[in-house]
Write an enzyme that holds these catalytic residues in place. Structure first.
Site, short mmCIF file in Angstrom:
data_model
loop_
_atom_site.label_atom_id
_atom_site.label_comp_id
_atom_site.label_asym_id
_atom_site.label_seq_id
_atom_site.Cartn_x
_atom_site.Cartn_y
_atom_site.Cartn_z
N GLU A 58 1.98 10.40 2.82
CA GLU A 58 2.03 9.55 4.30
C GLU A 58 3.75 9.50 4.24
O GLU A 58 4.46 8.42 5.13
CB GLU A 58 2.03 7.89 3.92
CG GLU A 58 0.30 7.69 3.71
CD GLU A 58 0.03 6.71 3.87
OE1 GLU A 58 -1.05 5.97 3.97
OE2 GLU A 58 0.64 5.44 3.67
N GLU B 206 -7.96 9.84 3.22
CA GLU B 206 -7.46 8.21 2.64
C GLU B 206 -8.45 7.72 3.96
O GLU B 206 -7.79 7.43 4.96
CB GLU B 206 -6.20 7.67 2.25
CG GLU B 206 -5.34 7.64 1.34
CD GLU B 206 -3.90 6.88 1.02
OE1 GLU B 206 -3.93 5.78 1.90
OE2 GLU B 206 -3.31 7.65 1.34
#
Length: 698
Positions: free
Chosen positions: A173, A281
């Site tokens: 991320e 995710e």
């Protein structure tokens, strides 16, 4: 791929090795990934968790493989020796633990995605602290060497034990500056620095692969679909090259994109960047309940889906993965489906903050139906024959539903109809969606038990089929929403459109327009504000309706916002909305695809004297202590205060009929109170509307 030196052409062993390597590389290029992140499994098992199927304890990796998982994602921290909530030194997600997990995945026939966080702890958009061992680096070139060496050596060590991962993530991320040290800024992102570090990670993977059994594919991973396109454009312009896959985290709770918006983004990314795209995710809750002291992180269903249940979890994941496949995506990975409650500690509590989003119930039993079944599906990459969605809803207010609510009709089986259980959406409304042929017509009715004798009595004026059954016509996707035993329709949802104008000059007012403001010509409608930053407009729209809209910074068409391409899903210029009975807030930031977090307080002042004004006070976001803030009239005697919030948010509040303290309400003892039974208590874990009535507890 590097072949063994001086091979013997007649060696059967060498030939088998060659075929194995060739097969591995082919598998990498042809696989649609149905994956699971199992980084917490070792920890929860070491702390007493067991995983069962039909009451029999089984290896959780084997369970995932048996249901169709072909990829396991594993988290890797550099030296995570921090203390957990109980003061214990963490021993998980380090190299030894990751190696243990990779071995389990490969032993059960699944490929592996190794996720380098390049940190000693969690790396995400708000945290990108580099390993403390790297703080000796004082220049970017020194940091590049450390990152390269760590990545290269980790992969070489794994490969030496037959554990080379098939895919590798270069950071986790990494929306903001990755691997930052003391005093270095997290944001705004320095694309040149980001590209330089990522290029070193990619080079390390390729170099390790050239010396090893296979060359892993590389993934660059960003959170939030709204940020993906801009980020990859930025690093591309800054010189990022050689990576294979665009990876994204997609959580409706934080990111707000619909499945259709995300699928359209995937198609656009593939086209514009010529890269594979993957959701690495995602999750969805199956309940709002918890079983341990560690509070749940997410409790709400995705927009357009009923309240959380195992069936809703399954439906959501299948819908999402189907859309990803049909738009050219490479796969979907579910984040931590096995992080069930155990005696383990996190940094923030005891147990699991995710047990309501796993594939297992609170007893460790695999749930069928449930989210695990998304792994068992075959996902065609070519769109199927067109179908229409028939959604049937019934309001069961005042009706005994102790035996469940069912629906039957010509959509539920040829010849002999089937009784189909319905799902509680909320507010006593039950729903069921079926796929039918476009243009199909037929009959249906509802039942309040799994028995033919429990059917409703349909009034003759809305019983077009045989004088006793309701009817449908599926000219495209259609929703029928009625009250039990009645021709009356369920009231259309009230929706609040919200735009955050922080930093924008709003001297000319803020307005909204869209397909709900008038036909054939749209109208420009003024919006209201209570804090000068968050502007809102209420509209009542039919459930199931869709349309376009956008905001304006003035009462003229030239003052419209420029909606970024990635969220301009109507005509490439306008925002899009989709309304369900669960829709209450539609949020955006001016000229942006991101969504603000918003807290809204509504109070019905009918029982107040006088009831012509309302104020709010307390420990509220963006309100000075001791201030009594005027609320805006919504309609009749209902007043509103809306403001931006930072989640989670909690505190005290109360209402007044005027600006002076002696006009405040006195609350009944039944309310959840603070400060000696005087104040209300609010707690926002997500953006929502808090509805109250003067001197009453809801």
């Amino acid at each position: 791929m590097r072949l063994p030196t001086q091979p013997n052409p007649t060696s059967v062993g060498w030939l088998c090795m060659l075929l194995t390597l060739l097969f591995s590389q082919a598998a990498l290029s042809n696989t649609f990934y149905k994956g699971v992140d199992l980084s917490y499994v070792n920890q929860v098992e070491d702390n007493g968790a067991v995983f069962k199927v039909n009451g029999v304890t089984q290896d959780p990796y084997a369970i995932m493989y048996d249901y169709g998982a072909n990829l396991v994602r594993i988290r890797l921290w550099h030296n995570p020796n921090w203390l957990d909530f109980a003061g214990n030194v963490n021993t998980y997600s380090n190299y030894a633990d990751a190696k243990r997990s990779i071995a389990r995945a490969k032993a059960n026939g699944m490929q592996v995605l190794l996720d380098f966080h390049y940190s000693d702890n969690w790396a995400d958009p708000s945290h990108q602290r580099r390993p403390f061992a790297w703080d000796s680096a004082t220049t970017l070139d020194q940091l590049k060497v450390l990152l390269y060496n760590y990545t290269f050596q980790t992969l070489r060590d794994l490969d030496a034990e037959g554990l080379m991962p098939e895919l590798v993530q270069i950071g986790n991320e990494t929306n903001n500056n990755m691997a930052i040290g003391p005093g270095e800024p997290l944001s705004p992102v320095n694309y040149a620095r980001q590209a330089a570090l990522m290029n070193e990670g990619i080079r390390a993977v390729k170099d390790a692969g050239a010396l090893g059994s296979l060359t892993p594919k590389t993934i660059i991973h960003i959170a939030n679909p709204a940020h993906v396109y801009g980020f990859f454009a930025g690093v591309r312009n800054a010189g990022l090259t050689g990576y294979d896959i665009i990876g994204m985290s997609y959580y409706y709770h934080w990111h707000g994109y619909s499945i259709n918006q995300t699928a359209a983004l995937i198609a656009q990314l593939k086209q514009d960047f010529q890269k594979d795209v993957m959701i690495v995710e995602v999750s969805h809750p199956w309940t709002t309940e918890g079983i341990d002291p560690a509070g749940n992180i997410i409790n709400d269903s995705a927009p357009g889906y009923p309240a959380p249940s195992p069936q809703v979890q399954k439906d959501y994941l299948i819908d999402l993965t189907t859309a990803v496949a049909q738009n050219g995506g490479l796969g979907v990975i579910y984040w931590e489906p096995l992080w069930i409650s155990s005696n383990a500690y996190t940094q923030w509590g005891h147990g699991s903050h995710w047990e309501n989003q796993t594939f297992f119930d609170f007893n460790g039993e695999l749930m069928i139906p449930g989210g695990v079944e998304f792994l068992a599906q075959d996902y065609p990459t070519v769109a199927p024959e067109p179908t229409a969605k028939l959604t049937l809803k019934v309001d069961m207010t005042g009706v005994d539903v102790s035996q469940g609510v069912y629906v039957t009709g010509s959509f539920s089986g040829a010849g002999n109809w089937a009784l189909v259980p319905m799902t509680l959406e909320g507010n006593n409304i039950y729903t069921h969606t079926a796929e039918v042929a476009p243009g199909a017509e037929g009959a249906y009715y509802f039942l309040n038990a799994n028995s033919w004798s429990a059917r409703e009595t349909v009034p003759a004026e809305c019983a077009p089929w045989w004088g006793v059954d309701r009817g449908f016509i599926a000219n495209g996707d259609v929703t029928y929403a009625v009250k039990w035993g009645s021709c009356a329709a369920i009231a259309n949802p009230e929706v609040m459109f919200v735009v955050d104008m922080t930093g924008v000059n709003t001297a000319n007012g803020v307005y909204i327009t869209g397909s709900f403001t008038g036909t054939p010509n749209w109208k420009i409608v003024p919006m209201s504000t209570t804090d000068g930053r968050i502007y809102y407009h209420y509209a009542t729209l039919p459930a199931g309706s869709t349309g376009a809209y956008y905001f304006l910074n003035g009462n003229n068409w030239a003052a419209r916002e420029q909606v970024p391409t990635e969220c301009a899903l109507m005509w490439n210029t306008d925002r899009a909305y989709s309304i369900s009975h669960g829709t209450s807030l539609i949020r955006a930031r001016w000229n942006s695809c991101s969504q603000p977090e918003v807290g809204v307080f509504e109070v019905d002042m009918t029982n107040a004297t006088p009831n012509t004004a309302a104020y709010i006070s307390g420990a509220l976001p963006n309100v000075a202590a001791g201030s009594n803030v005027p609320m805006k009239l919504k309609k009749e005697k209902t007043f509103v205060y809306a403001t931006g919030i930072t989640l989670p948010a909690s505190g005290s509040y109360y209402y007044l009929t005027g600006s002076s303290a002696n006009t405040r309400e006195k609350l009944p003892a039944a309310c959840t109170l603070l400060y000696g039974g005087k104040d209300r208590k609010y707690s926002f874990t997500n953006s929502r509307i808090q509805k109250d009535a003067w001197r009453a507890c809801y």
